[in-house]
Design a protein around this motif. Structure first.
Motif, PDB file in Angstrom:
ATOM      1  N   SER A 190      -2.239  -0.476   8.039  1.00 20.06           N
ATOM      2  CA  SER A 190      -1.249   0.545   7.696  1.00 20.06           C
ATOM      3  C   SER A 190      -1.421   1.812   8.512  1.00 20.06           C
ATOM      4  O   SER A 190      -0.772   2.826   8.231  1.00 20.06           O
ATOM      5  CB  SER A 190      -1.329   0.876   6.204  1.00 20.06           C
ATOM      6  N   GLY A 191      -2.294   1.804   9.507  1.00 19.48           N
ATOM      7  CA  GLY A 191      -2.471   2.950  10.388  1.00 19.48           C
ATOM      8  C   GLY A 191      -3.605   3.867  10.014  1.00 19.48           C
ATOM      9  O   GLY A 191      -3.824   4.886  10.676  1.00 19.48           O
ATOM     10  N   GLY A 192      -4.335   3.581   8.950  1.00 19.76           N
ATOM     11  CA  GLY A 192      -5.429   4.429   8.523  1.00 19.76           C
ATOM     12  C   GLY A 192      -4.971   5.512   7.560  1.00 19.76           C
ATOM     13  O   GLY A 192      -3.777   5.724   7.334  1.00 19.76           O
TER      14      GLY A 192
ATOM     15  N   VAL B  24      -1.930  -1.145  -3.675  1.00 19.70           N
ATOM     16  CA  VAL B  24      -3.016  -0.206  -3.379  1.00 19.70           C
ATOM     17  C   VAL B  24      -2.431   1.203  -3.350  1.00 19.70           C
ATOM     18  O   VAL B  24      -1.405   1.455  -2.702  1.00 19.70           O
ATOM     19  CB  VAL B  24      -3.678  -0.546  -2.030  1.00 19.70           C
ATOM     20  N   PHE B  25      -3.116   2.139  -4.063  1.00 16.17           N
ATOM     21  CA  PHE B  25      -2.676   3.533  -4.128  1.00 16.17           C
ATOM     22  C   PHE B  25      -3.775   4.422  -3.552  1.00 16.17           C
ATOM     23  O   PHE B  25      -4.902   4.431  -4.061  1.00 16.17           O
ATOM     24  CB  PHE B  25      -2.392   3.951  -5.574  1.00 16.17           C
ATOM     25  N   VAL B  26      -3.429   5.127  -2.454  1.00 21.42           N
ATOM     26  CA  VAL B  26      -4.342   6.107  -1.864  1.00 21.42           C
ATOM     27  C   VAL B  26      -3.828   7.478  -2.279  1.00 21.42           C
ATOM     28  O   VAL B  26      -2.774   7.938  -1.811  1.00 21.42           O
ATOM     29  CB  VAL B  26      -4.403   5.975  -0.336  1.00 21.42           C
ATOM     30  N   ARG B  27      -4.577   8.145  -3.177  1.00 22.48           N
ATOM     31  CA  ARG B  27      -4.100   9.396  -3.767  1.00 22.48           C
ATOM     32  C   ARG B  27      -4.280  10.568  -2.802  1.00 22.48           C
ATOM     33  O   ARG B  27      -5.088  10.540  -1.889  1.00 22.48           O
ATOM     34  CB  ARG B  27      -4.860   9.689  -5.061  1.00 22.48           C
TER      35      ARG B  27
ATOM     36  N   ILE C 172       0.852  -1.189   0.000  1.00 22.67           N
ATOM     37  CA  ILE C 172       0.000   0.000   0.000  1.00 22.67           C
ATOM     38  C   ILE C 172       0.885   1.235   0.000  1.00 22.67           C
ATOM     39  O   ILE C 172       1.872   1.308   0.735  1.00 22.67           O
ATOM     40  CB  ILE C 172      -0.969  -0.008   1.211  1.00 22.67           C
ATOM     41  N   LEU C 173       0.551   2.197  -0.867  1.00 25.45           N
ATOM     42  CA  LEU C 173       1.343   3.408  -1.037  1.00 25.45           C
ATOM     43  C   LEU C 173       0.428   4.621  -0.951  1.00 25.45           C
ATOM     44  O   LEU C 173      -0.785   4.521  -1.143  1.00 25.45           O
ATOM     45  CB  LEU C 173       2.060   3.397  -2.393  1.00 25.45           C
ATOM     46  N   GLY C 174       1.037   5.763  -0.682  1.00 22.62           N
ATOM     47  CA  GLY C 174       0.277   7.008  -0.707  1.00 22.62           C
ATOM     48  C   GLY C 174      -0.035   7.543   0.666  1.00 22.62           C
ATOM     49  O   GLY C 174       0.754   7.400   1.612  1.00 22.62           O
TER      50      GLY C 174
ATOM     51  N   GLY D 233       3.729   0.578   3.111  1.00 18.29           N
ATOM     52  CA  GLY D 233       4.736  -0.469   3.035  1.00 18.29           C
ATOM     53  C   GLY D 233       4.154  -1.767   2.543  1.00 18.29           C
ATOM     54  O   GLY D 233       3.060  -1.813   1.944  1.00 18.29           O
ATOM     55  N   THR D 234       4.888  -2.861   2.790  1.00 13.76           N
ATOM     56  CA  THR D 234       4.525  -4.196   2.328  1.00 13.76           C
ATOM     57  C   THR D 234       4.034  -5.017   3.509  1.00 13.76           C
ATOM     58  O   THR D 234       4.644  -5.000   4.581  1.00 13.76           O
ATOM     59  CB  THR D 234       5.732  -4.875   1.666  1.00 13.76           C
ATOM     60  N   PHE D 235       2.962  -5.775   3.301  1.00  6.60           N
ATOM     61  CA  PHE D 235       2.356  -6.582   4.347  1.00  6.60           C
ATOM     62  C   PHE D 235       2.113  -7.988   3.809  1.00  6.60           C
ATOM     63  O   PHE D 235       1.857  -8.175   2.612  1.00  6.60           O
ATOM     64  CB  PHE D 235       1.022  -5.967   4.814  1.00  6.60           C
ATOM     65  N   PRO D 236       2.196  -9.007   4.686  1.00  8.82           N
ATOM     66  CA  PRO D 236       1.920 -10.367   4.218  1.00  8.82           C
ATOM     67  C   PRO D 236       0.450 -10.536   3.838  1.00  8.82           C
ATOM     68  O   PRO D 236      -0.447  -9.992   4.497  1.00  8.82           O
ATOM     69  CB  PRO D 236       2.303 -11.230   5.429  1.00  8.82           C
ATOM     70  N   TRP D 237       0.236 -11.290   2.771  1.00 11.27           N
ATOM     71  CA  TRP D 237      -1.149 -11.542   2.308  1.00 11.27           C
ATOM     72  C   TRP D 237      -1.732 -12.713   3.076  1.00 11.27           C
ATOM     73  O   TRP D 237      -1.037 -13.677   3.415  1.00 11.27           O
ATOM     74  CB  TRP D 237      -1.154 -11.842   0.811  1.00 11.27           C
TER      75      TRP D 237
END
Length: 814
Positions: A521-523, A580-583, A496-498, A504-508
């Motif tokens: 990711s902390g919200g 995942v991209f949160v703009r 997840i980015l943005g 960062g990267t998380f296990p699926w």
């Protein structure tokens, strides 16, 4: 060499002390022996020259050393000082003899170990003889202790001193020495024979005789008491013969034991026996000592007290055997006739934990050659050794005779005992069973063959567990590898980015939703756009034979800020490797600050109200400039990012004599300063000179400046007063002029507002930049040049000559 020392004046230092004394006045006088305080003599205070001179004088008198030693000890000379004196004499004698011999050493020099009065030469290729170093240690002296209570069983003899103390109604102290005839002479009583009596018997006899003059000693209610104790003790002579290191006759205190005498003689010689040492008194053997009892057991029962004229005889050893390798005390041991290999092992302290004890090999010397004997462990107690036998105890092999190993998807990996009939399923049971992630279709057994090559046996665990295939019998050193399904696939993650708190990267994990990933990711941040969230998914087609047109599949949808489960985006299920991209929201802006310093009415920080706010706006918001403002010196300082610093690093840096500026300092001190013309800006607001402000900008407006600074390659860098319209060269003159390495054509001026102007060169004419208040004139150095080599000089001369010839030829033709 040391036998010569013992033969000639072994105790010369004592003789010298008695004859001449040690005084501050020198050696010209010969004091009375009764006046010499032997208890205060310290050998460490004597110089070598003093001892040599006294030795020479004593040698010429030819006096008996033993008698003099006894006198010195009887008058309180510490026995430790006697040993020190002997050592000093031995060293002086040894040094004198070494000067007369050839000092050339062989290629492999043996180790020389020195101890008091003795030197031991040990070959570096041989192991030690057990017990040989006992009598050759500096910190072990076996010196008899004189500071002990009077032993009641001590047998008195001529030379001993008795102290008789009477107290009570009568008081008297007698200090009497036993005469050569064995008597002591008590005043008003007469001679009393005590030689040959013990202290206890002599005490009873003397007190009984004292009752003749002290009547208060006897009776039922005595008022006078008496006690007899031993004062100075006599010296005895003991002869050490046989295979001693330094045989001879020694003078010892009467308290001395056999061990004391053996130490003084250096113990047994290299060929002497440690096991058969006899103490001979009046022609008969009174004790036989085995030093191994002391060395190995700590027993001292055979360490008898010596008497005058005793002899200690050390015979040659009869049998020795060496044991090396994995034992606790490898050495050469002396063996008695009846002792066996087991006794030798016990003498060596026993085997170490790594020793191979099943059998030992004995290297034996026969009459003509060597012979190897193999002795099984059961025969150690009955195998008799011979002289010269050598036993080397080897190590056990670094291998296991009953080990199997299991690794992988079991609950308890590791090494296990190979019991009789152990199978693959039995080993899995010992390992607490298979884990849930086990891959049952295939496992492997790595087996070591007889030729040490590894064989791989493939196993279908599913069939063995269900009984469709026979179980496999395991062998020594088998390694069972059971894989996990997690090991057979790529690690599955999502990213997840943005605008989230912890991108960062998380296990699926199965059923991992987009909302859960955002929560982990902390919200989302306040800057996040809720109108558009994108998920990029890999396109996977394992059956394709050629590349497709699309490499990523996109999903885009709005997001609920509360991450409710009913929301489409929040409940969207993620697949492995999704991104995942949160703009960032285009309508979100943080406050940006600019600062104004110096000569304005309200200096400080100001928040920018719009993106197009300019310098003139900031000056107006600060209340305008003061009357003391120096507008030509106004500077706009702007933050420089790392990419700009790297670009500056590739440009020419400034390097002067008095100032060493690196690129970061340039960026902070000068390159960040943007040269502006504040007068023109204030006259023409919103013109091209009126720059748009950015986050972190600092507008500095100084007071009127009155100095000019000179730095770099000048003779005396200085800051001087501004003198109107003078040229840069005239200011250089005020700094002493140009240095020899100055680059005059590259002089440049840094103005107070941060702008820079350089010298302009037009053929032979040079125009220096103008100078204003607050400016800095910098004179760079010429680049260092390597001196021209001889070959380059010759080549240059040859080229110039050729050119000159060509010119002359052309002139002649025309």
């Amino acid at each position: 060499m040391y036998r010569k020392i013992m033969k000639f004046n072994l105790l010369l230092p004592i003789l010298v002390l008695i004859l001449f004394g040690i005084t501050d006045q020198g050696y010209s006088q010969q004091p009375d022996l009764s006046q010499v305080d032997f208890s205060s003599i310290r050998v460490d205070d004597l110089q070598d020259s003093q001892i040599r001179r006294l030795m020479d004088q004593a040698k010429g008198r030819g006096l008996s050393e033993q008698d003099l030693e006894a006198e010195a000890i009887s008058r309180g000379m510490p026995y430790s000082e006697v040993l020190k004196l002997r050592e000093r004499v031995a060293r002086l004698r040894a040094g004198a003899e070494r000067e007369d011999v050839d000092t050339d050493l062989p290629a492999r020099e043996p180790v020389e170990v020195t101890v008091p009065e003795r030197r031991v030469v040990v070959s570096p290729d041989e192991i030690n003889i057990f017990g040989f170093e006992l009598f050759r240690r500096d910190n072990l002296t076996f010196e008899p202790s004189l500071n002990i209570p009077t032993p009641m069983n001590y047998q008195l003899g001529p030379g001993d001193q008795l102290i008789i103390e009477v107290w009570g109604a009568s008081q008297q102290t007698y200090q009497l020495r036993i005469s050569p005839e064995g008597h002591i002479n008590i005043a008003n009583i007469g001679p009393v024979r005590v030689s040959g009596l013990t202290v206890e018997r002599a005490s009873d006899l003397i007190i009984n005789r004292l009752t003749t003059i002290y009547s208060g000693i006897k009776g039922p209610d005595p008022n006078t008491f008496a006690q007899v104790s031993l004062g100075d003790i006599r010296s005895i002579k003991v002869t050490i013969a046989g295979d001693a290191y330094m045989p001879g006759t020694y003078t010892l205190p009467a308290y001395a034991t056999a061990f004391n005498a053996l130490y003084l003689a250096g113990g047994p010689a290299e060929k002497g026996s440690f096991r058969e040492i006899r103490v001979i008194r009046q022609g008969g053997v009174i004790s036989e000592m085995d030093l191994y009892d002391f060395l190995l057991k700590g027993e001292t029962s055979n360490n008898i007290r010596l008497q005058d004229e005793d002899m200690i005889f050390i015979g040659p050893y009869k049998k020795r055997a060496a044991i090396t390798g994995e034992v606790k005390r490898p050495a050469i041991y002396e063996m008695l006739e009846h002792e066996t290999l087991e006794d030798l092992i016990n003498y060596s302290g026993g085997f170490t934990s790594s020793a191979y004890t099943k059998r030992l090999q004995v290297d034996r010397k026969t009459e003509s050659q060597r012979r190897l004997l193999t002795v099984e462990s059961g025969l150690y107690s009955s195998f008799l050794l011979r002289n010269g036998d050598n036993i080397n105890v080897g190590e056990i092999l670094e291998r296991y005779e009953n080990r199997v190993t299991i690794r992988g998807a079991v609950f308890r990996e590791g090494e296990f005992e190979l019991s009789e009939g152990l199978t693959l399923s039995g080993l899995i049971d010992k390992a607490e069973g298979l884990r849930d992630d086990v891959f049952l279709n295939r496992a492997a057994i790595y087996r070591l063959q007889d030729n040490l090559q590894v064989e791989v046996i493939d196993v279908n665990l599913q069939n063995i567990i269900e009984g469709r295939e026979n179980d496999i019998q395991l062998q020594r050193e088998d390694l069972v590898m059971i894989s996990s399904v997690l090991e057979l696939q790529e690690e599955r993650t999502v990213r997840i980015l943005g605008e989230v708190q912890s991108p960062g990267t998380f296990p699926w994990a199965r059923n991992l939703s987009l909302g859960e990933l955002i929560r982990r990711s902390g919200g989302i941040n306040e800057a996040a756009s809720l109108s558009r969230v994108e998920v990029a998914r890999r396109v996977i087609n394992r059956q394709a034979e050629r590349p497709g047109d699309f490499i990523t599949e996109l999903f885009s949808f709005p997001l609920d800020a509360q991450l409710s489960l009913e929301d489409e985006a929040s409940s969207f299920m993620l697949q492995p490797f999704d991104m995942v991209f949160v703009r960032r929201s285009p309508g979100y802006e943080t406050q940006e600050l600019a600062q104004i310093r110096g000569e304005v009415n309200f200096p400080g920080s100001y928040a920018l109200t719009r993106k197009s706010e300019r310098i003139s706006d900031l000056v107006a918001r600060s209340g305008g400039i003061t009357n003391d403002a120096y507008l030509p010196g106004a500077t706009l300082i702007r933050r420089v990012d790392q990419s700009q610093v790297e670009r500056l690093r590739r440009l020419t840096p400034i390097d002067t004599n008095d100032v060493q500026l690196d690129i970061e300092e340039i960026a902070e001190a000068r390159e960040q300063a943007i040269g502006i013309d504040l007068e023109r800006i204030l006259r023409n607001p919103y013109s091209s000179d009126d720059l748009i402000l950015e986050e972190g900008d600092i507008l500095s407006i100084p007071k009127e400046l009155q100095t000019v600074r000179l730095s770099g390659a000048v003779l005396y860098p200085v800051t001087t007063r501004f003198h109107g319209r003078r040229s840069a060269r005239s200011y250089v003159s005020q700094a002493g002029g140009f240095a020899d390495n100055a680059s005059k054509s590259n002089v440049f001026v840094v103005y107070a507002n941060g702008s820079v102007d350089q010298t302009k060169n037009y053929l032979l004419w040079r125009s220096y930049p103008r100078v204003e208040p607050g400016a800095e004139i910098i004179v760079p150095e010429k680049p260092a040049r390597e001196p021209r080599t001889l070959q380059e000089t010759l080549a240059l001369g040859s080229a110039m000559t050729s050119i000159a010839l060509v010119i002359v030829t052309l002139i002649n033709q025309f």
